[in-house]
Design an enzyme around this catalytic site. Structure first.
Site, PDB file in Angstrom:
ATOM      1  CD  GLU A   1      18.799  -4.906 -11.615  1.00  0.00           C
ATOM      2  OE1 GLU A   1      19.529  -5.815 -11.042  1.00  0.00           O
ATOM      3  OE2 GLU A   1      17.422  -5.248 -11.792  1.00  0.00           O
TER       4      GLU A   1
ATOM      5  CG  HIS B   1      17.848  -2.351  -8.725  1.00  0.00           C
ATOM      6  ND1 HIS B   1      16.578  -2.367  -9.147  1.00  0.00           N
ATOM      7  CD2 HIS B   1      17.866  -3.935  -8.349  1.00  0.00           C
ATOM      8  CE1 HIS B   1      16.102  -3.419  -9.141  1.00  0.00           C
ATOM      9  NE2 HIS B   1      16.811  -4.375  -8.544  1.00  0.00           N
TER      10      HIS B   1
END
Length: 340
Positions: free
Chosen positions: A299, A183
């Site tokens: 991501e 992330h």
């Protein structure tokens, strides 16, 4: 830190806001990693030009409240799983529901403690830290993910930036479903004297996964819109409308060379933050919070959102089944370059 200190090569145990940390300095870069909270690299700086590359929390409380929103959180497995449930082979998995729409999200390694197993000064330009997470029958999530495995992360810092090496070994006697993502939260602007309007994001996306009202793929891949094609062309502003979109990966061809990753360009300073990711990361999420929160998350993921529940071939979803004693490896790298 001043110019005279930008080339120091050190690696040491320290603390950040009272939390145990590892500080790495090499090649003009400095990184801070928190081993006891997901082995997250919460800070990466390019010291010579005062660049703050990652979204770093203001304090420890902010970080603990939303650890998935800062630095480089490890998502294992990545993103959402419908109803927290899926079946692989003869095994049924029930993960806890921890997000809206009755989904499980982000897995269970980005908040747990890892063990520091090695600190090395490799030469005058490079340092390295190794951290390991070992899952066994005593691990708290073993009841819903009953596999023994070892996950090793090596962070290598040098003048070539921050290299992340991931290695996962299935140490159980049964095949283990595997999916991994990050992330990664890039700070915008990363230059102290720039504005968000100076920035453009290029990223190696291919098609967009259609998502339903639960933010889960329908199984349909859609062509990129004209605006999304800017991600593959001259770049697109990472601010403005809120983004929470899911894509397949398709390398960019730049000057005849294939590139798999993202490039965040500061057009006012002729600087480019490059995020190279290995070819096994076959899918992307692009997320920027509300749209104007000072960060963009490209991501990389090995599997698509909710991969185990999609009625599509593993070659398309990216779902991988690790055999007993099988090891999976891949790398990512973050670094700064001047635009020629």
């Amino acid at each position: 830190m001043g110019q005279q200190n930008s080339k120091i090569t050190t690696i040491e145990h320290t603390n950040w806001q009272g939390e145990p940390a590892i500080r790495l300095c090499a090649g003009g870069y400095e990184a801070i990693m928190l081993p006891k909270i997901g082995a997250n690299v919460i800070s990466l700086k390019y010291l010579e030009e005062g660049l703050h590359i990652l979204r770093t929390p203001e304090d420890l409380a902010s970080f603990k409240a939303r650890p998935q929103s800062y630095g480089i959180p490890v998502l294992f497995p990545p993103n959402r799983i419908e109803d927290g449930t899926f079946i692989v082979g003869e095994s049924t998995y029930h993960f806890p529901i921890n997000s809206n729409h009755n989904n499980h999200i982000h897995g269970f390694l980005h908040t747990r403690p890892w063990v520091v197993t090695r600190l090395d000064v490799l030469d005058e330009d490079a340092v390295e830290v190794e951290v390991v997470f070992t899952a066994d029958k005593n691990t708290d999530f073993f009841p819903y993910f009953p596999h023994e495995f070892q996950f090793t992360l090596v962070y290598h810092l040098s003048s070539e930036g921050l290299m992340q090496k991931a290695s996962i070994t299935n140490q159980s006697k049964q095949p283990m479903p595997f999916g991994l993502g990050y992330h990664t939260a890039l700070r915008v602007p990363f230059h102290p004297n720039s504005s968000p309007d100076d920035y453009r994001l290029l990223i190696s996306i291919g098609t967009r996964w259609e998502l339903n009202e639960r933010m889960l793929p329908t199984g349909v891949q859609l062509p990129l819109s004209d605006e999304e094609m800017d991600f593959r062309g001259n770049g697109k502003r990472p601010f403005g409308p809120a983004l929470d979109n899911h894509y397949t990966a398709l390398p960019l061809i730049i000057r005849g060379t294939s590139f798999h990753g993202a490039k965040l360009e500061d057009q006012s300073k002729n600087l480019r933050l490059i995020y190279e990711v290995g070819e096994n990361y076959k899918h992307w999420m692009i997320w920027n919070g509300s749209g104007n929160d000072g960060f963009i998350c490209p991501e990389p993921q090995t599997w698509t959102v909710n991969a185990p529940n999609l009625s599509l071939p593993h070659e398309i979803t990216g779902l991988k089944i690790l055999a007993p004693e099988e090891t999976w490896k891949e790398t990512c790298r973050l670094y700064i370059r001047h635009i020629e």
